[in-house]
Write a protein that holds these residues in place. Structure first.
Motif, PDB file in Angstrom:
ATOM      1  N   ASP A 223       0.849  -1.190   0.000  1.00 51.11           N
ATOM      2  CA  ASP A 223       0.000   0.000   0.000  1.00 51.11           C
ATOM      3  C   ASP A 223       0.888   1.244   0.000  1.00 51.11           C
ATOM      4  OD1 ASP A 223      -1.806   2.044   0.436  1.00 51.11           O
ATOM      5  OD2 ASP A 223      -3.023   0.890   1.851  1.00 51.11           O
ATOM      6  N   GLY A 224       1.211   1.725  -1.185  1.00 49.91           N
ATOM      7  CA  GLY A 224       2.113   2.858  -1.300  1.00 49.91           C
ATOM      8  C   GLY A 224       1.588   4.123  -0.663  1.00 49.91           C
ATOM      9  N   GLU A 225       0.291   4.403  -0.851  1.00 54.08           N
ATOM     10  CA  GLU A 225      -0.289   5.617  -0.275  1.00 54.08           C
ATOM     11  C   GLU A 225      -0.222   5.594   1.248  1.00 54.08           C
ATOM     12  OE1 GLU A 225      -1.195   8.211  -1.831  1.00 54.08           O
ATOM     13  OE2 GLU A 225      -1.213   7.496  -3.903  1.00 54.08           O
ATOM     14  N   GLU A 226      -0.525   4.442   1.837  1.00 52.56           N
ATOM     15  CA  GLU A 226      -0.488   4.334   3.299  1.00 52.56           C
ATOM     16  C   GLU A 226       0.945   4.411   3.819  1.00 52.56           C
ATOM     17  OE1 GLU A 226      -2.040   3.741   7.257  1.00 52.56           O
ATOM     18  OE2 GLU A 226      -2.737   4.621   5.361  1.00 52.56           O
ATOM     19  N   ALA A 227       1.871   3.788   3.108  1.00 45.90           N
ATOM     20  CA  ALA A 227       3.273   3.832   3.532  1.00 45.90           C
ATOM     21  C   ALA A 227       3.788   5.264   3.497  1.00 45.90           C
ATOM     22  CB  ALA A 227       4.121   2.935   2.636  1.00 45.90           C
ATOM     23  N   ALA A 228       3.460   5.982   2.425  1.00 44.35           N
ATOM     24  CA  ALA A 228       3.887   7.377   2.320  1.00 44.35           C
ATOM     25  C   ALA A 228       3.243   8.218   3.412  1.00 44.35           C
ATOM     26  CB  ALA A 228       3.534   7.926   0.941  1.00 44.35           C
ATOM     27  N   ARG A 229       1.960   7.981   3.687  1.00 48.74           N
ATOM     28  CA  ARG A 229       1.257   8.745   4.717  1.00 48.74           C
ATOM     29  C   ARG A 229       1.887   8.529   6.088  1.00 48.74           C
ATOM     30  NH1 ARG A 229      -2.186   8.501   8.675  1.00 48.74           N
ATOM     31  NH2 ARG A 229      -2.351   6.232   8.641  1.00 48.74           N
ATOM     32  N   ARG A 230       2.172   7.279   6.403  1.00 49.88           N
ATOM     33  CA  ARG A 230       2.746   6.983   7.721  1.00 49.88           C
ATOM     34  C   ARG A 230       4.162   7.553   7.851  1.00 49.88           C
ATOM     35  NH1 ARG A 230       0.091   3.989  11.201  1.00 49.88           N
ATOM     36  NH2 ARG A 230      -1.798   2.880  10.527  1.00 49.88           N
ATOM     37  N   SER A 231       4.949   7.466   6.786  1.00 45.51           N
ATOM     38  CA  SER A 231       6.293   8.032   6.817  1.00 45.51           C
ATOM     39  C   SER A 231       6.236   9.543   7.034  1.00 45.51           C
ATOM     40  CB  SER A 231       7.023   7.702   5.508  1.00 45.51           C
ATOM     41  OG  SER A 231       8.307   8.283   5.491  1.00 45.51           O
ATOM     42  N   ARG A 232       5.375  10.193   6.303  1.00 43.73           N
ATOM     43  CA  ARG A 232       5.246  11.651   6.421  1.00 43.73           C
ATOM     44  C   ARG A 232       4.762  12.054   7.815  1.00 43.73           C
ATOM     45  NH1 ARG A 232       5.040  16.017   3.158  1.00 43.73           N
ATOM     46  NH2 ARG A 232       3.729  17.761   3.820  1.00 43.73           N
ATOM     47  N   ALA A 233       3.757  11.358   8.334  1.00 38.50           N
ATOM     48  CA  ALA A 233       3.223  11.691   9.654  1.00 38.50           C
ATOM     49  C   ALA A 233       4.291  11.534  10.735  1.00 38.50           C
ATOM     50  CB  ALA A 233       2.017  10.809   9.960  1.00 38.50           C
ATOM     51  N   HIS A 234       5.084  10.484  10.627  1.00 40.04           N
ATOM     52  CA  HIS A 234       6.141  10.241  11.611  1.00 40.04           C
ATOM     53  C   HIS A 234       7.165  11.369  11.607  1.00 40.04           C
ATOM     54  CE1 HIS A 234       9.338   8.379  13.851  1.00 40.04           C
ATOM     55  NE2 HIS A 234      10.101   8.231  12.782  1.00 40.04           N
ATOM     56  N   LEU A 235       7.618  11.752  10.418  1.00 37.13           N
ATOM     57  CA  LEU A 235       8.640  12.793  10.328  1.00 37.13           C
ATOM     58  C   LEU A 235       8.077  14.172  10.689  1.00 37.13           C
ATOM     59  CD1 LEU A 235      10.433  11.510   7.119  1.00 37.13           C
ATOM     60  CD2 LEU A 235      11.385  11.561   9.436  1.00 37.13           C
ATOM     61  N   LEU A 236       6.816  14.424  10.337  1.00 36.36           N
ATOM     62  CA  LEU A 236       6.212  15.701  10.713  1.00 36.36           C
ATOM     63  C   LEU A 236       6.048  15.817  12.227  1.00 36.36           C
ATOM     64  CD1 LEU A 236       3.478  16.264   7.973  1.00 36.36           C
ATOM     65  CD2 LEU A 236       5.593  17.561   8.313  1.00 36.36           C
ATOM     66  N   ALA A 237       5.802  14.686  12.890  1.00 32.32           N
ATOM     67  CA  ALA A 237       5.699  14.713  14.355  1.00 32.32           C
ATOM     68  C   ALA A 237       7.032  15.112  14.973  1.00 32.32           C
ATOM     69  CB  ALA A 237       5.262  13.346  14.873  1.00 32.32           C
ATOM     70  N   ILE A 238       8.127  14.588  14.404  1.00 29.19           N
ATOM     71  CA  ILE A 238       9.451  14.978  14.903  1.00 29.19           C
ATOM     72  C   ILE A 238       9.699  16.457  14.639  1.00 29.19           C
ATOM     73  CG2 ILE A 238      11.933  14.557  14.746  1.00 29.19           C
ATOM     74  CD1 ILE A 238      11.260  11.763  13.666  1.00 29.19           C
ATOM     75  N   LYS A 239       9.352  16.905  13.432  1.00 27.40           N
ATOM     76  CA  LYS A 239       9.553  18.314  13.090  1.00 27.40           C
ATOM     77  C   LYS A 239       8.786  19.222  14.041  1.00 27.40           C
ATOM     78  CE  LYS A 239       8.853  21.693   9.411  1.00 27.40           C
ATOM     79  NZ  LYS A 239       8.332  21.943   8.049  1.00 27.40           N
ATOM     80  N   LYS A 240       7.541  18.857  14.349  1.00 27.53           N
ATOM     81  CA  LYS A 240       6.739  19.663  15.260  1.00 27.53           C
ATOM     82  C   LYS A 240       7.369  19.721  16.644  1.00 27.53           C
ATOM     83  CE  LYS A 240       2.057  20.152  17.100  1.00 27.53           C
ATOM     84  NZ  LYS A 240       0.684  19.578  17.123  1.00 27.53           N
ATOM     85  N   TRP A 241       7.947  18.598  17.053  1.00 29.83           N
ATOM     86  CA  TRP A 241       8.586  18.537  18.365  1.00 29.83           C
ATOM     87  C   TRP A 241       9.791  19.467  18.441  1.00 29.83           C
ATOM     88  CZ3 TRP A 241      12.521  14.257  19.740  1.00 29.83           C
ATOM     89  CH2 TRP A 241      12.947  14.398  21.056  1.00 29.83           C
ATOM     90  N   VAL A 242      10.600  19.508  17.380  1.00 29.18           N
ATOM     91  CA  VAL A 242      11.840  20.281  17.435  1.00 29.18           C
ATOM     92  C   VAL A 242      11.674  21.711  16.950  1.00 29.18           C
ATOM     93  CG1 VAL A 242      13.277  18.245  17.173  1.00 29.18           C
ATOM     94  CG2 VAL A 242      12.589  19.508  15.138  1.00 29.18           C
ATOM     95  N   SER A 243      10.493  22.074  16.471  1.00 25.81           N
ATOM     96  CA  SER A 243      10.293  23.456  16.005  1.00 25.81           C
ATOM     97  C   SER A 243       9.044  24.047  16.639  1.00 25.81           C
ATOM     98  CB  SER A 243      10.171  23.497  14.482  1.00 25.81           C
ATOM     99  OG  SER A 243       9.131  22.639  14.040  1.00 25.81           O
ATOM    100  N   PRO A 244       9.089  24.323  17.954  1.00 25.69           N
ATOM    101  CA  PRO A 244       7.942  24.933  18.628  1.00 25.69           C
ATOM    102  C   PRO A 244       7.653  26.303  18.045  1.00 25.69           C
ATOM    103  CG  PRO A 244       9.889  25.082  19.998  1.00 25.69           C
ATOM    104  CD  PRO A 244      10.244  24.183  18.841  1.00 25.69           C
ATOM    105  N   SER A 245       6.432  26.736  18.182  1.00 18.59           N
ATOM    106  CA  SER A 245       6.048  28.034  17.616  1.00 18.59           C
ATOM    107  C   SER A 245       6.822  29.147  18.296  1.00 18.59           C
ATOM    108  CB  SER A 245       4.548  28.263  17.805  1.00 18.59           C
ATOM    109  OG  SER A 245       4.241  28.347  19.179  1.00 18.59           O
TER     110      SER A 245
END
Length: 242
Positions: A202-224
């Motif tokens: 499932d390419g769409e799901e794999a891409a979605r999960r990869s993106r969500a994981h990395l965006l969660a890290i980005k949100k953690w390290v870049s507070p507003s």
């Protein structure tokens, strides 16, 4: 014509050759003189000339044609990866990882072989075991993500991932030390779900999960900017870490 005077000789020789190309001494498509001519001009040995040519070939400035010689293929070179990454903060690195890993996850779901899946599963299991130190955990986590990128079948994506690894590793180690916890079950489950999507094709799901994981890290390290995170606040945030 300047001569090489300082270490490392290969880097200095490459810089001198690039300066001469930039100055117009050789035009696009021109053939460079041989090693026996360049070596005394640069004040180095022939092996150092070969190293300089190898460096510039890797940056797309020169090309070696078997039996013909070395030719100019570009009149300038982009800054080398190491220099770029040294100045990049972790958010920039994560954004680049998103560009690489999301597409790689999509392709991996389409192209993975039984051997690829075995390698990803082994990396996930190793990731779950290596929780004794932050360094071991980050290395095991990197191996898992790399196994997925490798399963994409695109060697350039793998090369790009490898180029970011030293900078990413150092930053993740520092961040996990600040947080104080790592490698919990929820985090492991996040990675297991990414593997499952790849295994299911499932390419769409794999891409979605990869993106969500990395965006969660980005949100953690870049507070507003309005509410900068203190070390204590960062330590309390419960998001999947790399």
């Amino acid at each position: 014509m300047g001569q090489v005077r300082r270490e490392p000789l290969g880097d200095q020789a490459a810089r001198l050759l690039l300066d001469r190309i930039r100055s117009g001494e050789w035009k696009l498509g021109d053939k460079l003189p041989g090693e026996t001519t360049l070596a005394p001009q640069l004040g180095v040995g022939r092996s150092t000339v070969r190293e300089a040519i190898r460096q510039l070939a890797g940056r797309g400035v020169l090309a070696t044609r078997q039996g013909s010689g070395v030719f100019v293929t570009a009149l300038d070179a982009p800054e080398d990866w190491d220099a770029v990454l040294r100045r990049s903060d972790i958010v920039t690195v994560i954004e680049a990882r998103i560009a690489i890993e999301v597409e790689a996850a999509f392709l991996a779901a389409e192209r993975r072989t039984p051997a690829d899946l075995a390698a990803i599963r082994a990396a996930l299991a190793d990731r779950g075991r290596r929780t004794g130190s932050i360094e071991d955990h980050v290395d095991a986590d990197t191996a898992f993500h790399r196994a997925i990128v490798a399963a994409s079948g695109n060697s350039l994506l793998t090369d790009l991932f490898d180029g970011f690894t030293p900078r990413s590793r150092a930053s993740m180690i520092d961040m996990l030390r600040l947080r104080g916890t790592f490698g919990d079950d929820i985090d492991q489950d996040t990675h297991a779900a990414l593997l499952a999507a790849v295994a299911d094709g499932d390419g769409e799901e794999a891409a979605r999960r990869s993106r969500a994981h990395l965006l969660a890290i980005k949100k953690w390290v870049s507070p507003s900017p309005a509410s900068p995170a203190s070390p204590a606040k960062l330590a309390s945030i419960d998001v999947p870490e790399r």
